[in-house]
Design a protein around this motif. Structure first.
Motif, mmCIF file in Angstrom:
data_model
loop_
_atom_site.group_PDB
_atom_site.id
_atom_site.type_symbol
_atom_site.label_atom_id
_atom_site.label_comp_id
_atom_site.label_asym_id
_atom_site.label_seq_id
_atom_site.Cartn_x
_atom_site.Cartn_y
_atom_site.Cartn_z
ATOM 1 N N HIS A 18 30.105 41.643 42.297
ATOM 2 C CA HIS A 18 31.149 40.618 42.163
ATOM 3 C C HIS A 18 30.771 39.354 42.948
ATOM 4 C CE1 HIS A 18 35.166 39.941 40.473
ATOM 5 N NE2 HIS A 18 35.295 39.050 41.447
ATOM 6 N N TYR A 20 28.978 35.299 42.724
ATOM 7 C CA TYR A 20 28.676 34.139 41.897
ATOM 8 C C TYR A 20 27.514 33.368 42.521
ATOM 9 C CZ TYR A 20 33.338 34.923 39.884
ATOM 10 O OH TYR A 20 34.439 35.464 39.286
ATOM 11 N N GLY A 29 34.501 33.187 45.335
ATOM 12 C CA GLY A 29 35.624 33.227 44.420
ATOM 13 C C GLY A 29 36.831 32.618 45.105
ATOM 14 N N THR A 31 40.197 33.715 44.912
ATOM 15 C CA THR A 31 41.335 34.578 45.246
ATOM 16 C C THR A 31 41.379 34.911 46.728
ATOM 17 O OG1 THR A 31 41.239 35.545 43.035
ATOM 18 C CG2 THR A 31 42.536 36.701 44.680
ATOM 19 N N SER A 108 33.769 26.350 37.819
ATOM 20 C CA SER A 108 33.287 26.140 39.183
ATOM 21 C C SER A 108 33.357 24.672 39.558
ATOM 22 C CB SER A 108 31.831 26.636 39.284
ATOM 23 O OG SER A 108 31.268 26.297 40.528
ATOM 24 N N SER A 115 34.954 30.987 39.765
ATOM 25 C CA SER A 115 35.817 32.100 39.372
ATOM 26 C C SER A 115 35.812 32.201 37.850
ATOM 27 C CB SER A 115 37.255 31.903 39.872
ATOM 28 O OG SER A 115 37.356 32.192 41.252
ATOM 29 N N ASP A 132 46.112 34.108 32.922
ATOM 30 C CA ASP A 132 45.685 35.053 33.947
ATOM 31 C C ASP A 132 46.500 36.328 33.757
ATOM 32 O OD1 ASP A 132 43.962 35.147 36.510
ATOM 33 O OD2 ASP A 132 45.844 36.076 37.127
ATOM 34 N N GLN A 147 46.387 29.230 41.355
ATOM 35 C CA GLN A 147 45.128 29.774 40.843
ATOM 36 C C GLN A 147 44.760 29.156 39.495
ATOM 37 O OE1 GLN A 147 45.203 34.056 40.627
ATOM 38 N NE2 GLN A 147 43.356 34.182 39.378
ATOM 39 N N TYR A 151 41.747 26.500 38.199
ATOM 40 C CA TYR A 151 40.932 26.788 37.019
ATOM 41 C C TYR A 151 40.995 25.637 36.018
ATOM 42 C CZ TYR A 151 40.843 31.771 38.388
ATOM 43 O OH TYR A 151 40.652 32.954 39.042
#
Length: 304
Positions: A18, A20, A29, A31, A108, A115, A132, A147, A151
């Protein structure tokens, strides 16, 4: 619907760990970083094993939705033995006329964070929805709004010719489900949050001006109003077609197993001009006024 093509990010996601990466640089990420910075107490007091179990369940449902959209082309008849969440998910897509564009779409800032958006959809008019999927015990409206707003910002930077119309949380828990539109957070607030996180500002507090439940209901009202207006236009168009057919066939009435249709010819009517009467006969007008009580109400004017 016009074909929508999305730009592919240069960021690579390593699913096993997990992580990037942009080239050799690892990105974080959002979160556990930005969202946690804004809402540090969301899962305070919940045992780690409970959170891990919930995350596993959430991951399974995410995969089921991705399979449903990509392999089964969002056709519930093609999905073998669908779980209740997939059935509810399918109902949501049909109810809002949403068509799948992408799953786990990576966005990104190409500097510090990256994410994946759970789902990118478009309605029949070509309007874009970022979704989401949540399976938490409680739907944390403000968390998800922030969130998805982050995005949306990066999504539009990557795809400058595209504009996100709606941010939506699709929530599923214990047989319940909810399609929840959310308000977009201003870019300025996102910049302040990112700056506070990167600088390690311990004094920073993410402020929410409007109660999250009010904001959530506002977005529901706005989306329902837009759908009603579209349906009203469609209804009026159908009525006009029926009228023209009856005129062309010189039919005064039609009765079917579903209803009855009566042709009403054009006419001229008279109505009482109460405004003019009040201006010319103010004393008489007052004599005929009758008091009545009304319930408390709310006057809503949508600006966008």
């Amino acid at each position: 619907m016009k074909q929508i093509k999305l730009k592919t990010s240069k960021v690579k996601f390593i699913e096993e760990t997990h992580q990037y990466f942009l080239g050799k640089k690892e990105l974080k990420g959002i979160t556990g970083t930005l969202i946690n910075k804004a809402f540090p107490n969301t899962y305070k007091g919940i045992p780690e094993n409970v959170l891990m179990k919930a995350a596993e369940r959430g991951g399974m449902i995410h995969q089921a939705f991705e399979l449903f959209c990509t392999v089964c082309d969002a056709d519930i008849k093609s999905y073998p033995s669908p779980i209740p969440e997939v059935c509810d998910f399918s109902d949501m897509l049909q109810a809002y006329d949403l068509h799948h564009i992408a799953s786990e779409y990576i966005v990104s800032d190409d500097e510090n964070f990256a994410s994946a958006i759970d789902g990118v959809f478009a309605d029949g008019e070509g309007n874009l929805y970022l979704a989401d999927y949540k399976t938490t015990a409680t739907l944390h409206y403000d968390n998800v709004a922030l969130q998805l707003s982050i995005y949306a910002r990066w999504f539009e930077r990557m795809n400058p010719k595209l504009k996100v119309k709606e941010l939506v949380c699709m929530w599923f828990k214990n047989g319940q489900s909810k399609f929840q539109p959310l308000a977009r957070v201003e870019d300025e607030k996102i910049d302040e949050l990112i700056s506070a996180y990167l600088s390690g500002d311990e004094e920073y507090r993410y402020e929410v001006a409007i109660p999250e439940r009010f904001s959530a209901l506002e977005q529901e009202y706005r989306l329902v109003t837009a759908r009603l207006e579209l349906l009203k236009m469609q209804q009026d168009d159908i009525k006009e077609q029926l009228l023209k057919m009856m005129e062309a066939n010189k039919q005064k009435s039609i009765k079917t197993s579903y209803g009855s249709y009566a042709y009403v010819a054009a006419s001229t009517t008279k109505r009482f001009d109460s405004k003019l009467f009040k201006e010319e006969n103010s004393d008489e007008y007052e004599k005929y006024l009758k008091e009545s009580e009304s319930k408390a109400s709310i006057r809503i004017t949508l600006t966008k």
